[in-house]
Structure formats: C-alpha cells, structure tokens
Write a protein that holds these residues in place. Structure first.
Motif, PDB file in Angstrom:
ATOM      1  N   ALA A 158       0.722  -1.223   0.124  1.00  0.00           N
ATOM      2  CA  ALA A 158      -0.086  -0.105   0.022  1.00  0.00           C
ATOM      3  C   ALA A 158       1.093   1.278  -0.079  1.00  0.00           C
ATOM      4  N   ALA A 159       2.281   1.121   0.500  1.00  0.00           N
ATOM      5  CA  ALA A 159       2.804   2.127   0.402  1.00  0.00           C
ATOM      6  C   ALA A 159       4.378   1.720   0.025  1.00  0.00           C
ATOM      7  N   PRO A 160       4.363   1.110  -1.143  1.00  0.00           N
ATOM      8  CA  PRO A 160       5.600   0.635  -1.559  1.00  0.00           C
ATOM      9  C   PRO A 160       7.163   1.508  -1.741  1.00  0.00           C
ATOM     10  N   THR A 161       8.103   0.770  -1.595  1.00  0.00           N
ATOM     11  CA  THR A 161       9.284   1.366  -1.676  1.00  0.00           C
ATOM     12  C   THR A 161      10.119   0.401  -2.515  1.00  0.00           C
ATOM     13  N   LEU A 162      11.390   0.904  -2.655  1.00  0.00           N
ATOM     14  CA  LEU A 162      12.378  -0.085  -3.424  1.00  0.00           C
ATOM     15  C   LEU A 162      12.323  -1.453  -3.173  1.00  0.00           C
ATOM     16  N   ALA A 163      11.960  -1.921  -1.957  1.00  0.00           N
ATOM     17  CA  ALA A 163      12.167  -3.022  -1.234  1.00  0.00           C
ATOM     18  C   ALA A 163      11.037  -3.889  -2.011  1.00  0.00           C
ATOM     19  N   ASP A 164       9.841  -3.299  -2.035  1.00  0.00           N
ATOM     20  CA  ASP A 164       8.700  -3.957  -2.812  1.00  0.00           C
ATOM     21  C   ASP A 164       9.069  -4.239  -4.378  1.00  0.00           C
ATOM     22  N   MET A 165       9.670  -3.192  -5.056  1.00  0.00           N
ATOM     23  CA  MET A 165       9.852  -3.240  -6.258  1.00  0.00           C
ATOM     24  C   MET A 165      10.789  -4.088  -6.787  1.00  0.00           C
ATOM     25  N   HIS A 166      11.898  -4.182  -5.802  1.00  0.00           N
ATOM     26  CA  HIS A 166      12.979  -5.207  -6.046  1.00  0.00           C
ATOM     27  C   HIS A 166      12.470  -6.808  -5.598  1.00  0.00           C
ATOM     28  N   LEU A 167      11.727  -6.845  -4.852  1.00  0.00           N
ATOM     29  CA  LEU A 167      11.162  -8.494  -4.317  1.00  0.00           C
ATOM     30  C   LEU A 167       9.964  -8.838  -5.079  1.00  0.00           C
ATOM     31  N   ALA A 168       9.061  -8.058  -5.528  1.00  0.00           N
ATOM     32  CA  ALA A 168       7.876  -8.587  -6.306  1.00  0.00           C
ATOM     33  C   ALA A 168       8.264  -9.179  -7.593  1.00  0.00           C
ATOM     34  N   ALA A 195       0.301 -11.804  -1.125  1.00  0.00           N
ATOM     35  CA  ALA A 195      -0.970 -11.824  -1.466  1.00  0.00           C
ATOM     36  C   ALA A 195      -1.609 -10.226  -1.802  1.00  0.00           C
ATOM     37  N   ARG A 196      -1.059  -9.307  -1.316  1.00  0.00           N
ATOM     38  CA  ARG A 196      -1.154  -8.005  -1.564  1.00  0.00           C
ATOM     39  C   ARG A 196      -0.413  -7.509  -2.926  1.00  0.00           C
ATOM     40  N   ALA A 197       0.788  -7.936  -2.765  1.00  0.00           N
ATOM     41  CA  ALA A 197       2.009  -7.239  -3.651  1.00  0.00           C
ATOM     42  C   ALA A 197       1.738  -7.739  -5.287  1.00  0.00           C
ATOM     43  N   GLN A 198       1.151  -8.931  -5.309  1.00  0.00           N
ATOM     44  CA  GLN A 198       0.853  -9.614  -6.713  1.00  0.00           C
ATOM     45  C   GLN A 198      -0.356  -8.808  -7.152  1.00  0.00           C
ATOM     46  N   HIS A 199      -0.783  -7.723  -6.763  1.00  0.00           N
ATOM     47  CA  HIS A 199      -1.627  -7.019  -7.364  1.00  0.00           C
ATOM     48  C   HIS A 199      -1.380  -5.547  -7.575  1.00  0.00           C
ATOM     49  N   MET A 200      -0.047  -5.294  -7.301  1.00  0.00           N
ATOM     50  CA  MET A 200       0.609  -3.831  -7.455  1.00  0.00           C
ATOM     51  C   MET A 200       0.268  -3.571  -8.913  1.00  0.00           C
ATOM     52  N   PRO A 201      -0.117  -2.288  -9.125  1.00  0.00           N
ATOM     53  CA  PRO A 201      -0.379  -1.946 -10.747  1.00  0.00           C
ATOM     54  C   PRO A 201       1.078  -2.023 -11.370  1.00  0.00           C
ATOM     55  N   ALA A 202       2.270  -1.742 -10.565  1.00  0.00           N
ATOM     56  CA  ALA A 202       3.400  -1.551 -11.299  1.00  0.00           C
ATOM     57  C   ALA A 202       3.962  -3.172 -11.783  1.00  0.00           C
ATOM     58  N   LEU A 203       3.654  -3.809 -11.101  1.00  0.00           N
ATOM     59  CA  LEU A 203       3.809  -5.422 -11.215  1.00  0.00           C
ATOM     60  C   LEU A 203       2.816  -5.919 -12.087  1.00  0.00           C
ATOM     61  N   LEU A 204       1.722  -5.638 -12.362  1.00  0.00           N
ATOM     62  CA  LEU A 204       0.861  -5.925 -13.236  1.00  0.00           C
ATOM     63  C   LEU A 204       1.067  -5.472 -14.815  1.00  0.00           C
ATOM     64  N   ALA A 205       1.463  -4.025 -14.778  1.00  0.00           N
ATOM     65  CA  ALA A 205       1.838  -3.304 -15.959  1.00  0.00           C
ATOM     66  C   ALA A 205       3.218  -3.843 -16.584  1.00  0.00           C
ATOM     67  N   THR A 206       3.980  -4.446 -15.859  1.00  0.00           N
ATOM     68  CA  THR A 206       5.334  -4.932 -16.315  1.00  0.00           C
ATOM     69  C   THR A 206       5.127  -6.339 -16.515  1.00  0.00           C
ATOM     70  N   ASP A 207       4.171  -7.124 -16.631  1.00  0.00           N
ATOM     71  CA  ASP A 207       4.047  -8.344 -16.887  1.00  0.00           C
ATOM     72  C   ASP A 207       4.956  -9.031 -18.013  1.00  0.00           C
ATOM     73  N   PRO A 208       5.777  -9.875 -18.169  1.00  0.00           N
ATOM     74  CA  PRO A 208       6.560 -10.255 -19.215  1.00  0.00           C
ATOM     75  C   PRO A 208       6.115 -10.690 -20.318  1.00  0.00           C
ATOM     76  N   GLY A 209       4.740 -11.439 -20.146  1.00  0.00           N
ATOM     77  CA  GLY A 209       4.117 -12.439 -21.117  1.00  0.00           C
ATOM     78  C   GLY A 209       4.560 -13.529 -21.174  1.00  0.00           C
TER      79      GLY A 209
END
Length: 217
Positions: A158-168, A195-209
C-alpha cells in the motif's frame, strides 16, 4: 529529460527497473536486447561492457546495475515516494534488496523458476534435482524476508518502496512454480505481503508475458 532503458523482457532485473519507472509515471523509451545472444547482441555491447541488463541511458549518462539505476531514478524524481522515512526503515529496505540479490535470485529464479516453469515452456528438459536444491536454498531467504515483513518497517504494497519493487518480480517468478506455494506457506507474514503485492499496478503493468513462450517453443 530523455530516458532509455535497455532490457530483456524476461529478466527480473529489467522488470524491477520498469516497475520503478511505471510507479513514477516516467516517460521513457524501452529497447529490447538479448544478454544470451551468441554472438553478443551489438545493441547491448554498445551500452555496457558487462553484457547484462538493464542499462539506463539518461541524456547520455549511461548507468548499469539495477540497484544503482533504481536509486538514481529516485534521486532525479524526489517526488516519487519509493524510499521510506527514517534510518531504520531505509536500512531494512537496503537489506531486502541485498538479501534477494545475494541469496534469493539464484535459487528462486535460476533454479526453481527456470527449471519448474521456464524450461518446460520452451520445450527444454527440467532437472528436478535443481528444483529441489533451489527450494532448500530459498528456505533461509524466505525466513529472513518473513521476519522483515513481520516487523512492519518495509514491505507494504500500500506504500511501496524500492524493497517491494525489487522483491515482487522475484516472487512472481518463484511463485509461478507449483512447488513454491508449500515453501511460502511456512512464512505467514511474507505470504500476506505477497497476497497483496501480486496486485501492485506496477507489477501487473510490467508482466513479461510468459504465455507467449509456448507458441515459440
């Protein structure tokens, strides 16, 4: 400000950089290069001597290494709040990044994901012993990250940092393996984060397909 990111779409490190750029709503040009090409990809060779991705070009200032890239992006866009307040929280953020780079990437991505998911998708043989070795090596990593998630200073989608960006992105690949669910179940705080991080908009938008690999195999 002209930003160009050179990357490989299936690279977790490329995805990390792209997640930061997406979170900052930064306009940039993406250039696909292949670090596994033989002979070496000339486009990649032009921007780095190391042959690895990602590589950021900011108006001629060329930067490699994902941690350096993401911290630089935060430095040039201080309004994008991807760093926590306080010395202890910042130290925990750096710890998450260091742990996943030094101890998590190889077993979680190059062993478990590569052999349980990626290799079957491209029609290559998977080595079950490598998967088992990866799961064993990932255990202490998951336990350490679980302790950090339980502490609550960082790892909050809900308040992501570079830690979330790196781990997700690492977790997304790891959890694509059926065997990973059992491993994560022993770490409830980290499981709750995922369970929450997998729905982060940045993660979904960068799905490698990854599904597209099946048609190419």
């Amino acid at each position: 400000m002209a930003l160009t990111l050179h990357g490989y779409r299936y690279s977790v490190y490329t995805r990390i950089a792209r997640m930061v750029l997406h979170s900052q709503a930064t306009t940039y040009t993406y250039v696909e290069v292949n670090p596994f090409a033989d002979p070496p990809d000339p486009g990649l060779a032009r921007v780095t001597r190391l042959g690895l991705v990602p590589v950021l070009d900011h108006d001629g200032f060329v930067l490699c290494e994902t941690g350096a890239i993401t911290r630089y992006l935060c430095a040039i866009d201080p309004d994008a709040a991807l760093r926590p307040a306080g010395a202890k929280a910042q130290a925990r953020m750096d710890q998450v990044i260091s742990v996943i780079d030094a101890y998590g990437y190889w077993p979680m991505v190059r062993q478990v994901f590569a052999h349980a998911v990626f290799r079957p998708l491209i029609g290559a043989e998977a080595d079950q012993d490598v998967i088992a070795d990866g799961l064993r090596a990932a255990g202490p990593v998951l336990a350490q990250l679980n302790d950090i998630a339980a502490e609550g200073r960082v790892l909050d989608p809900a308040a992501p940092t570079l830690a979330d960006m790196h781990l997700a992105p690492m977790m997304a690949y790891f959890m694509a393996a059926p065997q990973a669910a059992t491993a994560l179940a022993d770490h409830p705080a980290l499981a709750g984060w995922w369970a929450r991080a997998q729905h982060m908009p940045a993660l979904l938008a960068t799905d490698p397909g990854l599904a597209t690999l099946t048609s190419q195999a």
